[in-house]
Design a protein around this motif. Structure first.
Motif, PDB file in Angstrom:
ATOM      1  N   GLU A 134      36.498  -0.993 -14.369  1.00 53.95           N
ATOM      2  CA  GLU A 134      37.315   0.060 -14.972  1.00 53.95           C
ATOM      3  C   GLU A 134      37.087   1.407 -14.268  1.00 53.95           C
ATOM      4  O   GLU A 134      38.022   2.169 -14.035  1.00 53.95           O
ATOM      5  CB  GLU A 134      36.992   0.184 -16.468  1.00 53.95           C
ATOM      6  CG  GLU A 134      37.878   1.200 -17.188  1.00 53.95           C
ATOM      7  CD  GLU A 134      37.622   1.252 -18.682  1.00 53.95           C
ATOM      8  OE1 GLU A 134      38.218   2.111 -19.355  1.00 53.95           O
ATOM      9  OE2 GLU A 134      36.823   0.419 -19.183  1.00 53.95           O
ATOM     10  N   LYS A 135      35.813   1.701 -13.903  1.00 55.41           N
ATOM     11  CA  LYS A 135      35.511   2.980 -13.263  1.00 55.41           C
ATOM     12  C   LYS A 135      36.103   3.081 -11.854  1.00 55.41           C
ATOM     13  O   LYS A 135      36.207   4.179 -11.284  1.00 55.41           O
ATOM     14  CB  LYS A 135      33.994   3.190 -13.197  1.00 55.41           C
ATOM     15  CG  LYS A 135      33.249   2.157 -12.383  1.00 55.41           C
ATOM     16  CD  LYS A 135      31.752   2.419 -12.422  1.00 55.41           C
ATOM     17  CE  LYS A 135      30.959   1.348 -11.683  1.00 55.41           C
ATOM     18  NZ  LYS A 135      31.269   1.258 -10.284  1.00 55.41           N
TER      19      LYS A 135
ATOM     20  N   TYR B 118      42.269   4.147 -11.157  1.00 55.43           N
ATOM     21  CA  TYR B 118      42.845   5.393 -11.643  1.00 55.43           C
ATOM     22  C   TYR B 118      43.266   5.189 -13.105  1.00 55.43           C
ATOM     23  O   TYR B 118      43.393   4.060 -13.589  1.00 55.43           O
ATOM     24  CB  TYR B 118      44.051   5.795 -10.802  1.00 55.43           C
ATOM     25  CG  TYR B 118      43.668   6.340  -9.443  1.00 55.43           C
ATOM     26  CD1 TYR B 118      43.192   7.642  -9.303  1.00 55.43           C
ATOM     27  CD2 TYR B 118      43.789   5.551  -8.306  1.00 55.43           C
ATOM     28  CE1 TYR B 118      42.849   8.153  -8.051  1.00 55.43           C
ATOM     29  CE2 TYR B 118      43.442   6.053  -7.051  1.00 55.43           C
ATOM     30  CZ  TYR B 118      42.972   7.353  -6.933  1.00 55.43           C
ATOM     31  OH  TYR B 118      42.622   7.846  -5.713  1.00 55.43           O
ATOM     32  N   ARG B 119      43.540   6.275 -13.803  1.00 54.62           N
ATOM     33  CA  ARG B 119      43.866   6.179 -15.242  1.00 54.62           C
ATOM     34  C   ARG B 119      45.361   6.026 -15.482  1.00 54.62           C
ATOM     35  O   ARG B 119      45.784   5.691 -16.583  1.00 54.62           O
ATOM     36  CB  ARG B 119      43.369   7.424 -15.995  1.00 54.62           C
ATOM     37  CG  ARG B 119      41.918   7.735 -15.830  1.00 54.62           C
ATOM     38  CD  ARG B 119      41.004   6.569 -16.129  1.00 54.62           C
ATOM     39  NE  ARG B 119      41.103   6.114 -17.503  1.00 54.62           N
ATOM     40  CZ  ARG B 119      40.480   5.047 -17.991  1.00 54.62           C
ATOM     41  NH1 ARG B 119      39.727   4.299 -17.185  1.00 54.62           N
ATOM     42  NH2 ARG B 119      40.613   4.688 -19.250  1.00 54.62           N
TER      43      ARG B 119
ATOM     44  N   GLU C  31      49.329   5.068 -19.294  1.00 53.71           N
ATOM     45  CA  GLU C  31      47.968   5.598 -19.160  1.00 53.71           C
ATOM     46  C   GLU C  31      46.998   4.541 -19.653  1.00 53.71           C
ATOM     47  O   GLU C  31      47.178   3.978 -20.741  1.00 53.71           O
ATOM     48  CB  GLU C  31      47.813   6.883 -19.977  1.00 53.71           C
ATOM     49  CG  GLU C  31      46.431   7.501 -19.789  1.00 53.71           C
ATOM     50  CD  GLU C  31      46.276   8.803 -20.555  1.00 53.71           C
ATOM     51  OE1 GLU C  31      45.181   9.386 -20.482  1.00 53.71           O
ATOM     52  OE2 GLU C  31      47.239   9.239 -21.215  1.00 53.71           O
TER      53      GLU C  31
ATOM     54  N   ASP D 251      41.984   1.222 -22.341  1.00 55.59           N
ATOM     55  CA  ASP D 251      40.742   0.453 -22.351  1.00 55.59           C
ATOM     56  C   ASP D 251      40.990  -0.909 -21.703  1.00 55.59           C
ATOM     57  O   ASP D 251      42.121  -1.414 -21.706  1.00 55.59           O
ATOM     58  CB  ASP D 251      40.260   0.263 -23.805  1.00 55.59           C
ATOM     59  CG  ASP D 251      38.849  -0.306 -23.844  1.00 55.59           C
ATOM     60  OD1 ASP D 251      38.136  -0.196 -22.813  1.00 55.59           O
ATOM     61  OD2 ASP D 251      38.469  -0.865 -24.879  1.00 55.59           O
TER      62      ASP D 251
ATOM     63  N   GLU E 123      50.833  10.929 -11.463  1.00 59.28           N
ATOM     64  CA  GLU E 123      50.205  11.385 -12.706  1.00 59.28           C
ATOM     65  C   GLU E 123      50.867  12.622 -13.277  1.00 59.28           C
ATOM     66  O   GLU E 123      50.672  12.948 -14.449  1.00 59.28           O
ATOM     67  CB  GLU E 123      48.712  11.650 -12.446  1.00 59.28           C
ATOM     68  CG  GLU E 123      47.926  10.367 -12.169  1.00 59.28           C
ATOM     69  CD  GLU E 123      46.464  10.649 -11.852  1.00 59.28           C
ATOM     70  OE1 GLU E 123      46.079  11.839 -11.866  1.00 59.28           O
ATOM     71  OE2 GLU E 123      45.712   9.680 -11.610  1.00 59.28           O
TER      72      GLU E 123
END
Length: 820
Positions: free
Chosen positions: A99-100, A103-104, A133, A136, A221
Motif C-alpha cells: 500500500e505504501k 499513489y493515493r 481515491e 484502504d 490528482e
C-alpha cells in the motif's frame, strides 16, 4: 457509453505493469463516463498496480500483464463485470508493491479486450472511466482488492470565455508539438480536432505529454479543472521549447556538414591554385619536413617514429583539427638536436683565466669547478653528481655557469625555476590536451640547437607544488645520471638522452629543496664577499660596466678609494653586489647628466661627493653602542642576503615567574630560550642566584626589529648570556658577539653560516667572538686577513661562555631584588 474506434495518437509512451517495460501506443477514448459513478460513492475494486504510466479517465491504453497476481486479477475481472481499479506505483522497480508503494489517486477502468499473445504474455485493452481515491487495501491475495471513493472534477462551463480560452490554448500548443515532432503521424491532428469535451481534452493531452510519471500523477490528482489546464499548458510549453531547441541544433549540425563539404571543395581548388602559383601548401610543408629528416642524425627508433607520424599527417585532411597538432609534433622531432653537439674545449688554463677574469675571489668554488672540468676531460662523460651552487643573492652563482659554458666552448641555457608549480613545465603536456607543448627542458634544447649545453637550473629552491603536480619530483629524473639518459617527455613520448648536458643548479637556501633532489646534487657553497672583495669587484667589473652602460669613459669619472668604501659601507649591507651595482649606477647617472648638459662637475668621486649624490648613509658602520644595560647581548645571525648582528634583550619585573618572548620568534628560538632558562635554573647555585628570583619575577626576552620574523638554531648561548646578565645584573663584555646552540646540560653545539656571521661582526666593529669549538675548521677556512684583528673564543660548554662574556662589575643602578 458508445465505444469509439481506436485511432493513432501523437505520442508513444512507456506503459507496463510490474514486470513490463514495452513501448505501447496510447489509444484515446472519448470522455469520462459520468453516468455510472457518483462523486463520493464507495466501491470495492480489484486493484491493478501499473508502473511507468498513469491511466486517465476516458483514455484507452493497452497493458501487457506479466505477473501471476495481475494475470489472475484481469482474467477473473474479464469474466465478470470487467471493472478494475488501476493505480500507478511510486517506485517502478518494486516487484511486490504494498500500500505504501502506491499513489493515493487512481482510475476506475473497464477491460475492453483480453488477448493472449503467442509468447505467452497476456495483454488487456482498458479504458479509464472515473477517478478514485484509495481508502484502504482490503486483501492482498490472490490479488489486491481495495476500498475506494469516487472523485469528480470541477470545471467551468463549456460556454464560458475562460474555458474557451484554455481549450484554444491547449489545442494550439498540441498542434505546435505535432508540427515540430516529425515522428507523430499526421492523423493525430484529426483526432485532436474531433475532441470537443474540455475535460477529456485535458485527460487525452495529459496522457500523451512527454513527462515523468510523477508529473502525470500530479495532473491526475488535481480536482480543479482550471488548475489542471494551467499546469498541463506549462508542461506542453516546455516540450515545445525542447522540440524547438532540438530542431535548431539539428539545423546547425546540418549546416556544419554542408559547410565542411563546401570547405573541402574550396581547399581542393586552393591547392590547385597554390601549385600553379608556386605557393607552399600542406604537401610542400610535409615534403620540407621529410627533406629535413633525411639530413638528421638520429636513432633508428626516432626515425621510424617520425616516418610513421609523417605518413599519418599526409593522410589527414589539412582542415581537420588534428592536422596542426601532428605537424607541430613532427616539427619538434626534426628540430630537436638528437645528436647535434658542440666540441668541448678542455684547456683548463684557459678555463682558469676565464673564471678569474669574470669573478674575483671565490677561490674554493673556482678550484672545485676546475676539478670538475678536469675529471670531465679525463672521463669524457658526465656520469657524476650535478653541481649546485648555493649561496645568498648577488654573489655570482648564475654568472659562474655562464663562465663555465664559455670556458668549455659550449652553448649556454638558463631556465628559471622560481615559482614553477606545474609538473608539465618539466615533463610537458600530453598531446591530447588543447594547447599541449613539450616541457621547458626540451624547448630550451630546441632553441639552443645543441644536445650538450651548459644548462643552468636557476632558483631550484623556489619550485612549489600544488594540484598540478610537483616539479621537484619531476626534476629527479632529469638530474639523476642513472636515469636521465632515457628521459621521457609527455609530449615527445620518446626517450631523449640528457646525459650529455652539464646541469648546474643554483639555490639561495637548501631547506626548501626536495631531500631526494638534494641527494642527487653536489652542493658548492658560494659565500658572501668581504668589504675588500666588494671593492675589488667594483673596481674591476662594476664601475667599468656601469660606465659603458651610461656612455661614459674612464676620463669622465673615477672613484677614490675612500669614496668607493663609503658607498660599500654606508649604502649597502648584503652578501652579494647587486645593491652595490645599483648605487654605483646612481652615481654614474648623476655624472652622465652633468656631461650631457655640459656642466662643470667633480670627476673624482670622494666620500663627500658620494653623500652629495646618494644622500645620508643608510647604514651605520658602528651598530654596537655600549654594555651599560644588563641583559643586552649581541648575537650573530645568517640571512639569505648575508650575515647580520642582532641584539637579545632581557628584562625582569615583579611577577609570578612567567616567561614572555617577543620579536616574532620562530619555534626553534622559543625552544632555545626555554632551554637557556632551564639551564640557568639548574646551575643557579654556581652563579650565586637565589632560587626565589625565578618565582618572584617575570622574565621578558625580546629580539628587536619585531616586524621581522626570526628563527634558527644559533641564538642559544646569546639568550643564555642575556638571561644570566639580567639575573646577576653583571655587565656583558664590550664589543663581544656570539653564536651557537645550547642543550639542557650546557653543551654548545656548532652552527652554520660562520663566514657570513664573522664578516657581519667585523663590519659592526666587534672585537671578540664566541663560537663552538667544532666551528674552528670553518673559521680557519676564512682568509687570515679578515680574522686577524678579531679575538675568537672556541667553547664547548655554557659555563665557558658565561666566564668569557660576563664581567665581575655590575651595571649602574642595578635592580635591587626583594629577598623576602
Amino acid at each position: 457509453m458508445k465505444e469509439k474506434k481506436p485511432i493513432h495518437t501523437f505520442h508513444m509512451s512507456e506503459i507496463a505493469d510490474m514486470e513490463s517495460d514495452q513501448l505501447i501506443p496510447i489509444i484515446p477514448g472519448d470522455e469520462e463516463d459520468d453516468t455510472t459513478y457518483v462523486h463520493g460513492a464507495e466501491l470495492e475494486l480489484p486493484l491493478l498496480p501499473i508502473r511507468n504510466t498513469v491511466l486517465f479517465p476516458g483514455v484507452v491504453i493497452p497493458i501487457t500483464v506479466g505477473r501471476q497476481k495481475s494475470v489472475r486479477l484481469v482474467k477473473k475481472a474479464y469474466k465478470g463485470d470487467k471493472t478494475i481499479g488501476v493505480i500507478a506505483q511510486k517506485n517502478a522497480q518494486s516487484d511486490e508493491p504494498e500500500e505504501k508503494d502506491l499513489y493515493r489517486v487512481g482510475t476506475i477502468a473497464k477491460i475492453l479486450k483480453l488477448l493472449v499473445l503467442p509468447d505467452g504474455n497476456t495483454t488487456i485493452i482498458i479504458q479509464g472511466r472515473s477517478k478514485f481515491e484509495l481508502v484502504d487495501i482490503i486483501k492482498e491475495t490472490p490479488y489486491m482488492v481495495a476500498k475506494v471513493t469516487v472523485q469528480k472534477d470541477k470545471f467551468p462551463s463549456k460556454s464560458s470565455k475562460e474555458t474557451k480560452a484554455l481549450v484554444s490554448s491547449l489545442k494550439e500548443a498540441a498542434s505546435k508539438i505535432l508540427k515540430l515532432n516529425p515522428e507523430i503521424p499526421q492523423e493525430a491532428q484529426v483526432a485532436l480536432d474531433n475532441i470537443s469535451n474540455p475535460s477529456f481534452l485535458m485527460y487525452f493531452l495529459s496522457s500523451n505529454i512527454n513527462a515523468d510519471v510523477k508529473d502525470k500523477q500530479a495532473l491526475l490528482e488535481l480536482t480543479n479543472g482550471k488548475e489542471r489546464a494551467t499546469r498541463l499548458l506549462e508542461h506542453m510549453l516546455k516540450e515545445i521549447q525542447m522540440l524547438e531547441l532540438k530542431q535548431e541544433i539539428q539545423s546547425k549540425v546540418h549546416s556544419d556538414i554542408d559547410q565542411q563539404q563546401r570547405d573541402y571543395f574550396l581547399r581542393q581548388q586552393m591547392k590547385v591554385l597554390q601549385d600553379e602559383l608556386g605557393i607552399e601548401g600542406p604537401d610542400q610543408e610535409i615534403e620540407s619536413l621529410k627533406l629535413k629528416a633525411q639530413k638528421k642524425k638520429w636513432p633508428d627508433v626516432v626515425k621510424k617514429h617520425f616516418d610513421k607520424e609523417i605518413l599519418k599527417v599526409s593522410r589527414i585532411n589539412p582542415a581537420s583539427a588534428e592536422y596542426p597538432i601532428l605537424i607541430n609534433y613532427c616539427e619538434l622531432l626534426v628540430d630537436l638536436p638528437w645528436s647535434d653537439q658542440t666540441v668541448d674545449n678542455f684547456d683548463l688554463d684557459k678555463a682558469q683565466k676565464i673564471l678569474d677574469k669574470d669573478h674575483y675571489g671565490l677561490e674554493k668554488v673556482k678550484e672545485r669547478i676546475i676539478e670538475y672540468l678536469a675529471v670531465l676531460k679525463l672521463k669524457q662523460n658526465l656520469r657524476g653528481p650535478i653541481l649546485c651552487l648555493y649561496g645568498p643573492p648577488g654573489v655570482g652563482k648564475t654568472s659562474l655557469g655562464r663562465s663555465i659554458a664559455q670556458a668549455l666552448n659550449r652553448k649556454y641555457v638558463r631556465m628559471s625555476l622560481g615559482g614553477v608549480r606545474d609538473e608539465a613545465e618539466i615533463r610537458g603536456h600530453r598531446k591530447t590536451y588543447v594547447g599541449a607543448m613539450p616541457g621547458r627542458i626540451l624547448q630550451n634544447l630546441k632553441k639552443v640547437g645543441s644536445s650538450n649545453p651548459v644548462f643552468i637550473l636557476d632558483e631550484i629552491d623556489k619550485t612549489g607544488s600544488d594540484f598540478r603536480g610537483d616539479p621537484s619530483s619531476a626534476l629527479l629524473e632529469v638530474l639523476d645520471p642513472e636515469q636521465n639518459s632515457t628521459f621521457v617527455d609527455n609530449y615527445l613520448e620518446l626517450e631523449y638522452d640528457l646525459s650529455k648536458i652539464l646541469f648546474i643548479a643554483t639555490a639561495n637556501s637548501l631547506d626548501t629543496i626536495h631531500p631526494a633532489l638534494r641527494d642527487r646534487m653536489e652542493i658548492i657553497e658560494v659565500n658572501g664577499y668581504t668589504l675588500e672583495e666588494k671593492m675589488e669587484i667594483a673596481k674591476k667589473h662594476l664601475i667599468p660596466k656601469q660606465r659603458k652602460d651610461h656612455g661614459l669613459s674612464a676620463k669622465d669619472v673615477s672613484f677614490d678609494k675612500t669614496g668607493l668604501q663609503a658607498v660599500v659601507e654606508g649604502f649597502t649591507r648584503e652578501s652579494g653586489v647587486r645593491s652595490l651595482e645599483r648605487q654605483i649606477g646612481s652615481i654614474i647617472r648623476n655624472v652622465a647628466k652633468s656631461v650631457a648638459m655640459e656642466k662643470e662637475y667633480q670627476k673624482k668621486i670622494t666620500p663627500a661627493r658620494v653623500e652629495e649624490i646618494l644622500g645620508t648613509p643608510v647604514f651605520d658602520k658602528e651598530m654596537y653602542q655600549d654594555n651599560e644595560t644588563a641583559g643586552v647581548v649581541t648575537g650573530l645571525a645568517w640571512t639569505s642576503s648575508g650575515g647580520e648582528i642582532l641584539f637579545i634583550e632581557s628584562s625582569l619585573y615583579k611577577g609570578k615567574g612567567k616567561l614572555i618572548l617577543s620579536g616574532q620568534l620562530g619555534d626553534v628560538m622559543k625552544e632555545s630560550a626555554t632551554a637557556a632558562l632551564s639551564f640557568l635554573k639548574t646551575f643557579a647555585e654556581e652563579l650565586k642566584l637565589d632560587y626565589k628570583l625565578f618565582d618572584d619575577y617575570d622574565l621578558h626576552v625580546h629580539v628587536p626589529a619585531g616586524a621581522v620574523p626570526k628563527d634558527g638554531p644559533s641564538a642559544g648561548i646569546t639568550i643564555l648570556t642575556s638571561l644570566a646578565s639580567v639575573f646577576t645584573q653583571r655587565k656583558v663584555k664590550a664589543n663581544l658577539a656570539m653564536t651557537g646552540e645550547i642543550t639542557l646540560t650546557g653543551r654548545v653545539l656548532p652552527v652554520g653560516g660562520i663566514k657570513e656571521k664573522l664578516l657581519a661582526a667585523r663590519r659592526a666593529g666587534m672585537k671578540e667572538l664566541i663560537f663552538c669549538s667544532k666551528n674552528k675548521k670553518d673559521v680557519e677556512e676564512i682568509d687570515e686577513r679578515y680574522r686577524s684583528n678579531l679575538k675568537i673564543h672556541f667553547v664547548d660548554h655554557a659555563r665557558e661562555v658565561l666566564d668569557i662574556a660576563l664581567l665581575k662589575t655590575k651595571v649602574d643602578n642595578p635592580i635591587k631584588f626583594n629577598q623576602n
